[in-house]
Design a protein around this motif. Sequence first.
Motif, PDB file in Angstrom:
ATOM      1  N   ARG A 119      40.710  23.717  21.437  1.00  0.00           N
ATOM      2  CA  ARG A 119      41.135  24.417  22.645  1.00  0.00           C
ATOM      3  C   ARG A 119      40.287  25.665  22.825  1.00  0.00           C
ATOM      4  N   ARG A 120      39.651  25.773  23.964  1.00  0.00           N
ATOM      5  CA  ARG A 120      38.805  26.943  24.263  1.00  0.00           C
ATOM      6  C   ARG A 120      39.129  27.454  25.650  1.00  0.00           C
ATOM      7  N   PHE A 121      38.518  28.596  26.010  1.00  0.00           N
ATOM      8  CA  PHE A 121      38.639  29.080  27.383  1.00  0.00           C
ATOM      9  C   PHE A 121      37.659  28.304  28.251  1.00  0.00           C
ATOM     10  N   LYS A 122      38.082  28.088  29.496  1.00  0.00           N
ATOM     11  CA  LYS A 122      37.267  27.318  30.438  1.00  0.00           C
ATOM     12  C   LYS A 122      36.044  28.103  30.890  1.00  0.00           C
ATOM     13  N   ARG A 123      36.262  29.383  31.167  1.00  0.00           N
ATOM     14  CA  ARG A 123      35.210  30.270  31.664  1.00  0.00           C
ATOM     15  C   ARG A 123      35.183  31.527  30.816  1.00  0.00           C
ATOM     16  N   VAL A 124      33.990  31.965  30.455  1.00  0.00           N
ATOM     17  CA  VAL A 124      33.878  33.237  29.730  1.00  0.00           C
ATOM     18  C   VAL A 124      32.729  34.075  30.282  1.00  0.00           C
ATOM     19  N   TRP A 125      32.827  35.369  30.061  1.00  0.00           N
ATOM     20  CA  TRP A 125      31.747  36.300  30.402  1.00  0.00           C
ATOM     21  C   TRP A 125      31.241  36.855  29.077  1.00  0.00           C
ATOM     22  N   LEU A 126      29.936  36.767  28.885  1.00  0.00           N
ATOM     23  CA  LEU A 126      29.336  37.207  27.626  1.00  0.00           C
ATOM     24  C   LEU A 126      28.432  38.410  27.902  1.00  0.00           C
ATOM     25  N   ARG A 127      28.667  39.481  27.149  1.00  0.00           N
ATOM     26  CA  ARG A 127      27.828  40.658  27.261  1.00  0.00           C
ATOM     27  C   ARG A 127      26.948  40.703  26.020  1.00  0.00           C
ATOM     28  N   ALA A 128      25.640  40.819  26.213  1.00  0.00           N
ATOM     29  CA  ALA A 128      24.719  40.771  25.075  1.00  0.00           C
ATOM     30  C   ALA A 128      23.388  41.405  25.442  1.00  0.00           C
ATOM     31  N   MET A 129      22.526  41.545  24.427  1.00  0.00           N
ATOM     32  CA  MET A 129      21.173  42.042  24.654  1.00  0.00           C
ATOM     33  C   MET A 129      20.224  40.842  24.607  1.00  0.00           C
ATOM     34  N   THR A 130      19.233  40.848  25.520  1.00  0.00           N
ATOM     35  CA  THR A 130      18.249  39.765  25.534  1.00  0.00           C
ATOM     36  C   THR A 130      17.096  40.108  24.581  1.00  0.00           C
ATOM     37  N   LEU A 131      16.202  39.157  24.420  1.00  0.00           N
ATOM     38  CA  LEU A 131      15.017  39.334  23.574  1.00  0.00           C
ATOM     39  C   LEU A 131      14.160  40.513  24.062  1.00  0.00           C
TER      40      LEU A 131
END
Length: 168
Positions: A102-114
């Motif tokens: 069971r997971r969330f359908k939609r998520v927002w991910l905050r991160a740093m790119t390369l």
Amino acid sequence: MAILPVVKFPHKVLKTKTAEVVSITAEEKKLVRDMIDTMYAEKGVGLAANQVGVSKRIFVASADHVRGGELVFFNPRITKKQGRIKEFEGCLSVPEFYEPVRRFKRVWLRAMTLEGRVVEVKAEGLLARIFQHEVDHLNGFLFIDRLGFVKSRLTRKKLSKRLSRKKT
Ligand code: NI
């Protein structure tokens, strides 16, 4: 190009929370290249750094498995989530084992790119599942920890048995 060995359950590094990346140096860039090579070679759709034995908060992902289009994230966090969905999941660190999670359908991910930019990415479908699976890895959790208490325990027992059989 280097394909790294993938660490398997029950290795301790998979249960250990990874460390934040302070700066992206040549070392991190090489690690990411090797992680991408390893992910494609192993036919995975995502790979966390601790799965190749490096306890750093980094993951790579490729939902469509098209080389060149992979995503690379440093210090990722899920900032928002919506809906619920249960689907089959597997993991390169838990070979030949698939269970509905069971997971969330939609998520927002905050991160740093390369490139060192901070981004927020909205994901749905398989990509949302990959994001949750990989952030779990970086926090020291496997998908078999998400099966519910009883099933999780049974699964661990079954996998440990299978591993001890392989040793003999
Ligand atoms: Ni995995």
